[in-house]
Write a protein that holds these residues in place. Structure first.
Motif, PDB file in Angstrom:
ATOM      1  N   ASP A  50      24.576  22.600   9.453  1.00 15.93           N
ATOM      2  CA  ASP A  50      23.955  22.177  10.710  1.00 15.93           C
ATOM      3  C   ASP A  50      23.821  23.352  11.676  1.00 15.93           C
ATOM      4  O   ASP A  50      22.836  23.452  12.410  1.00 15.93           O
ATOM      5  CB  ASP A  50      24.774  21.061  11.352  1.00 15.93           C
ATOM      6  CG  ASP A  50      24.062  20.431  12.537  1.00 15.93           C
ATOM      7  OD1 ASP A  50      22.953  19.907  12.344  1.00 15.93           O
ATOM      8  OD2 ASP A  50      24.606  20.478  13.659  1.00 15.93           O
ATOM      9  N   ASP A  51      24.808  24.241  11.650  1.00 20.39           N
ATOM     10  CA  ASP A  51      24.750  25.418  12.517  1.00 20.39           C
ATOM     11  C   ASP A  51      23.618  26.365  12.122  1.00 20.39           C
ATOM     12  O   ASP A  51      23.179  27.180  12.939  1.00 20.39           O
ATOM     13  CB  ASP A  51      26.084  26.183  12.466  1.00 20.39           C
ATOM     14  CG  ASP A  51      27.207  25.437  13.176  1.00 20.39           C
ATOM     15  OD1 ASP A  51      26.906  24.536  13.985  1.00 20.39           O
ATOM     16  OD2 ASP A  51      28.383  25.745  12.903  1.00 20.39           O
ATOM     17  N   THR A  97      28.852  20.853   8.659  1.00 19.89           N
ATOM     18  CA  THR A  97      28.898  21.552   9.944  1.00 19.89           C
ATOM     19  C   THR A  97      28.311  22.954   9.811  1.00 19.89           C
ATOM     20  O   THR A  97      27.548  23.407  10.669  1.00 19.89           O
ATOM     21  CB  THR A  97      30.351  21.643  10.457  1.00 19.89           C
ATOM     22  OG1 THR A  97      30.859  20.323  10.635  1.00 19.89           O
ATOM     23  CG2 THR A  97      30.407  22.398  11.769  1.00 19.89           C
ATOM     24  N   GLU A 133      32.433  17.542   4.680  1.00 26.81           N
ATOM     25  CA  GLU A 133      32.306  17.427   6.133  1.00 26.81           C
ATOM     26  C   GLU A 133      32.216  18.805   6.780  1.00 26.81           C
ATOM     27  O   GLU A 133      31.363  19.043   7.661  1.00 26.81           O
ATOM     28  CB  GLU A 133      33.507  16.657   6.714  1.00 26.81           C
ATOM     29  CG  GLU A 133      33.522  15.177   6.373  1.00 26.81           C
ATOM     30  CD  GLU A 133      33.865  14.903   4.910  1.00 26.81           C
ATOM     31  OE1 GLU A 133      34.514  15.778   4.275  1.00 26.81           O
ATOM     32  OE2 GLU A 133      33.459  13.833   4.406  1.00 26.81           O
ATOM     33  N   LYS A 134      33.081  19.731   6.360  1.00 26.47           N
ATOM     34  CA  LYS A 134      33.038  21.091   6.910  1.00 26.47           C
ATOM     35  C   LYS A 134      31.749  21.800   6.499  1.00 26.47           C
ATOM     36  O   LYS A 134      31.168  22.559   7.290  1.00 26.47           O
ATOM     37  CB  LYS A 134      34.257  21.883   6.445  1.00 26.47           C
ATOM     38  CG  LYS A 134      35.573  21.434   7.056  1.00 26.47           C
ATOM     39  CD  LYS A 134      36.723  22.309   6.589  1.00 26.47           C
ATOM     40  CE  LYS A 134      38.034  21.861   7.217  1.00 26.47           C
ATOM     41  NZ  LYS A 134      39.176  22.703   6.752  1.00 26.47           N
TER      42      LYS A 134
END
Length: 332
Positions: free
Chosen positions: A290-291, A287, A283-284
């Motif tokens: 995605d950034d 992120t 999950e991290k």
């Protein structure tokens, strides 16, 4: 020209590529290398095999069948090609020709020989294509453009072509996600994603993410098939340079003798260097990715592109996730 005629022509191009002898491939690579020292025999062969992979007749029919390719108003579409790896602009040329527009091609000086050669092949197979292709020094009088380059040249493209429909591509790279349960075969295939074309392609893996506590050195024995890469002068110069920089600056790193591994949050590694970063949870990690999605071309991993397939995109695997054929069919 009917779409089916074009599909037949490109499927015949696939057959021509498949019939090239080793001597012919060696000659093509030697002539291409005169302009670009990074163009090795293996790289040229791999690029042609990649084109052949795309040009299966059933794939062409499936791909073209998803669009309305009939147009009463064909446009002149400029194609500014990159030259980082052999024939990297072929998909753009194919897309313009399939969509019934006119291709005004500006090859990279680093890849002009191979580009001209493939254009000669397809126009020999289907002479009617001669009316739809022109190699140009300057792209003036065009209706739209597809331009690929660096972040710096993209700024120039965005200004110069601001008044016409455009696709402007910038620098991108690719990453791999390991879960710690990879097989020997998957580690070996990851080597293809890292080392093919010396790592110069946007689809080459320049960074590997691993679960916290996983020893990245587990993969190293499976990269040994690529150790001869260090004998290439340009690659070796990069390896020696970055190794000296890391040693002088006392930067922690791992060294296989032909690849340097640097643990960092950075994304785009230089040639001969593989960046590495641990993650606490998927999950991290998602992120983090995605950034940086605007800099990532593709992701390799068990839930993504299979290991070893980064440099084997399908016709519908569009660069930067921009649907080239939709762009072309929407031109008015």
């Amino acid at each position: 020209m009917k779409i089916q005629d074009k599909i037949t022509a490109f499927s015949q191009l696939q057959k021509k590529i498949g019939m090239l002898t080793d001597d012919e491939l060696q000659d093509l690579a030697a002539r291409a290398k005169q302009k670009n020292g990074w163009f090795s025999y293996e790289g040229v062969k791999n690029a042609l095999q990649g084109i052949s992979f795309m040009l299966e007749k059933s794939k062409l029919e499936k791909w073209a069948g998803d669009y309305n390719l009939n147009t009463d108003s064909p446009k002149i579409v400029g194609i500014v090609m990159a030259g980082n790896i052999p024939l990297v602009g072929f998909h753009d040329l194919l897309s313009v020709l399939i969509s019934e527009h006119f291709a005004a091609v500006k090859p990279s000086s680093d890849d002009e020989f191979l580009t001209r050669t493939v254009i000669e092949w397809i126009t020999e197979i289907e002479p009617r294509f001669k009316k739809n292709i022109e190699i140009r020094e300057k792209l003036t009088g065009i209706d739209a453009v597809i331009a690929t380059g660096s972040d710096n040249t993209a700024r120039y493209f965005e200004y110069y072509f601001k008044d016409i429909p455009n696709i402007i591509r910038k620098n991108r790279t690719s990453v791999a996600i390991l879960n710690g349960e990879e097989s020997d075969e998957e580690f070996k295939a990851l080597g293809d994603d890292i080392f093919s074309y010396f790592g110069l392609g946007c689809r080459n893996v320049s960074k590997v993410f691993t679960p916290k506590g996983f020893d990245i050195r587990t993969a190293f024995p499976h990269f040994e098939n690529y150790q001869d890469i260090a004998n290439h002068n340009k690659y070796r110069n990069n390896y020696d340079y970055y190794k000296s920089i890391y040693l002088v600056n006392k930067t922690p790193h791992l060294d296989t003798g032909f690849l340097l591994i640097n643990s960092t949050d950075e994304l785009v590694s230089p040639i001969s260097v593989l960046f590495h970063q641990e993650y606490d949870s998927i999950e991290k990690l998602k992120t983090i990715l995605d950034d940086q999605k605007d800099k990532i071309q593709c992701i390799v991993g068990k839930d993504y592109i299979p290991f070893g397939k980064a440099q084997r995109p399908e016709l519908w695997d569009y660069a930067d996730d921009v649907d080239t054929l939709a762009f072309l069919t929407d031109l008015k």
